[in-house]
Design an enzyme around this catalytic site. Structure first.
Site, PDB file in Angstrom:
ATOM      1  N   ASP A 136      11.383  -2.743  15.816  1.00 18.03           N
ATOM      2  CA  ASP A 136      12.441  -1.801  15.431  1.00 18.03           C
ATOM      3  C   ASP A 136      11.861  -0.387  15.413  1.00 18.03           C
ATOM      4  O   ASP A 136      11.967   0.333  14.420  1.00 18.03           O
ATOM      5  CB  ASP A 136      13.004  -2.173  14.056  1.00 18.03           C
ATOM      6  N   GLU A 163       0.821  -1.204   0.000  1.00 13.87           N
ATOM      7  CA  GLU A 163       0.000   0.000   0.000  1.00 13.87           C
ATOM      8  C   GLU A 163       0.859   1.260   0.000  1.00 13.87           C
ATOM      9  O   GLU A 163       1.904   1.319   0.651  1.00 13.87           O
ATOM     10  CB  GLU A 163      -0.894  -0.018   1.247  1.00 13.87           C
ATOM     11  N   PHE A 164       0.398   2.270  -0.708  1.00 13.78           N
ATOM     12  CA  PHE A 164       1.081   3.557  -0.761  1.00 13.78           C
ATOM     13  C   PHE A 164       0.294   4.556   0.089  1.00 13.78           C
ATOM     14  O   PHE A 164      -0.873   4.790  -0.162  1.00 13.78           O
ATOM     15  CB  PHE A 164       1.143   4.027  -2.217  1.00 13.78           C
ATOM     16  N   ILE A 165       0.937   5.094   1.103  1.00 15.24           N
ATOM     17  CA  ILE A 165       0.270   5.975   2.062  1.00 15.24           C
ATOM     18  C   ILE A 165       0.876   7.369   1.963  1.00 15.24           C
ATOM     19  O   ILE A 165       2.098   7.512   1.920  1.00 15.24           O
ATOM     20  CB  ILE A 165       0.422   5.450   3.507  1.00 15.24           C
TER      21      ILE A 165
END
Length: 326
Positions: A230, A125-127
């Site tokens: 992380d 997904e591109f956010i």
């Protein structure tokens, strides 16, 4: 220290794809090679009929990152010509596990596979990121909700080994947290320091700490919680609505307190911890264990980046040996 997933588009730019389930999967599907497997997937399972633009976006120093604009939405693609799919498989499984909790926002993973000339890719997904930092109290609350929702019946570990930065992270399932943390976290890093630098001093003292650290965990019950693994400032951002987004995980199921091991470069403030502990109450002895969880990441930085981090790791070990009177 994982590499930040950077450059985003708005929620309206998300691809309209069937919902994937990660609850029963032990491995992420790896595609057979084709001439351009990324384009092939986007134009088939990604439901696009055309790719209108491919543009480079920030992806850090380990992998290249591109944004794919299509008539079915936008995708974020990371590629690495020097590694096989296993690293991205671990990332995808971690993102999928966090996504399935329905708590804090993460990029939804779609596909992992090999590249025809060597290397691998991951499509997700591109956010779109917001212009400013969001509310830390929201981050603390949503992270605690993820820890509370993400549980494992298998014990401590993960279905695959993954990486912490570029260091292998061993996630063999273990029923006892002290054993898991001593062997697969501190012990593994100490052995790396011995093999890489011949550092017998930090190895021997560190092993002594591992052998005698059990009293630090007295009078608490430790449940296996899903951890990002992380969580530093480069892996935390906010979307256009100011909602927190966490990226590039090194996921496993462990003691919730271990999530704060990178707090020395995460800039968590009082509002973050107050909100977190309202959902996940602070356990007895928390303050005595904090440095123990920093130690894993200081050792990893020592092994990755050199002697500049050795004194911090050594100081923590020496302080604990004095505290435990060993």
């Amino acid at each position: 220290m994982a590499v930040a997933h950077v450059g985003m588009l708005s929620h309206s730019c998300l691809p309209f794809l069937p919902r994937l389930s990660f609850t029963k999967r032990k491995t992420f599907t790896v595609t057979a090679m084709s001439e351009d497997p990324v384009r092939e997937w986007i134009l088939s399972e990604g439901k696009a009929t055309q790719i209108t633009r491919i543009s480079s976006v920030g992806g850090g120093c380990i992998s290249l990152a591109n944004r794919y604009d299509t008539d079915a939405g936008c995708f974020f693609v990371k590629t690495n010509r020097s590694i096989g799919p296993s690293m991205f498989e671990g990332e995808a499984l971690g993102l999928g596990a966090m996504y399935e909790t329905g708590t804090i926002r993460v990029p939804r993973p779609f596909k992992v596979g090999p590249l025809p000339m060597g290397g691998s890719y991951i499509i997700m997904e591109f956010i779109e990121f917001g212009a400013s930092r969001g509310n830390q109290s929201t981050l603390g609350r949503k992270l605690a909700e993820m820890h509370r929702a993400g549980k494992s019946q298998k014990g401590f570990g993960f279905d695959v080994d993954n990486t912490i930065g570029s260091t292998p992270q061993i996630n063999t399932w273990t029923s006892d947290w002290i054993q898991f943390y001593g062997e697969h976290r501190l012990g593994y890093q100490l052995k790396l320091a011995l093999d890489q630098y011949g550092d017998s001093t930090i190895y021997e003292k560190g092993k002594k700490l591992v052998k005698h650290m059990a009293p630090l965990f007295e009078n608490i019950v430790i449940e296996p919680c899903l951890l990002h693994g992380d969580l530093w400032s480069g892996n935390i951002t906010y979307d256009k609505n100011g909602e927190p987004v966490i990226l590039d995980p090194a996921c496993y199921y462990g003691h919730s307190e271990a999530e704060f091991g990178m707090s020395w470069c995460a800039s968590f403030g009082g509002s973050f911890y107050n909100a977190y502990f309202q959902v996940m109450p602070k356990q007895p002895g928390f303050d005595k264990r904090k440095e123990l969880y920093l130690l894993y990441h200081y050792l990893n930085h020592y092994n990755l980046f050199g002697s500049g981090y050795r004194s911090s790791a050594m100081s923590i070990i020496d302080d604990y040996l004095r505290m435990l009177n060993v």
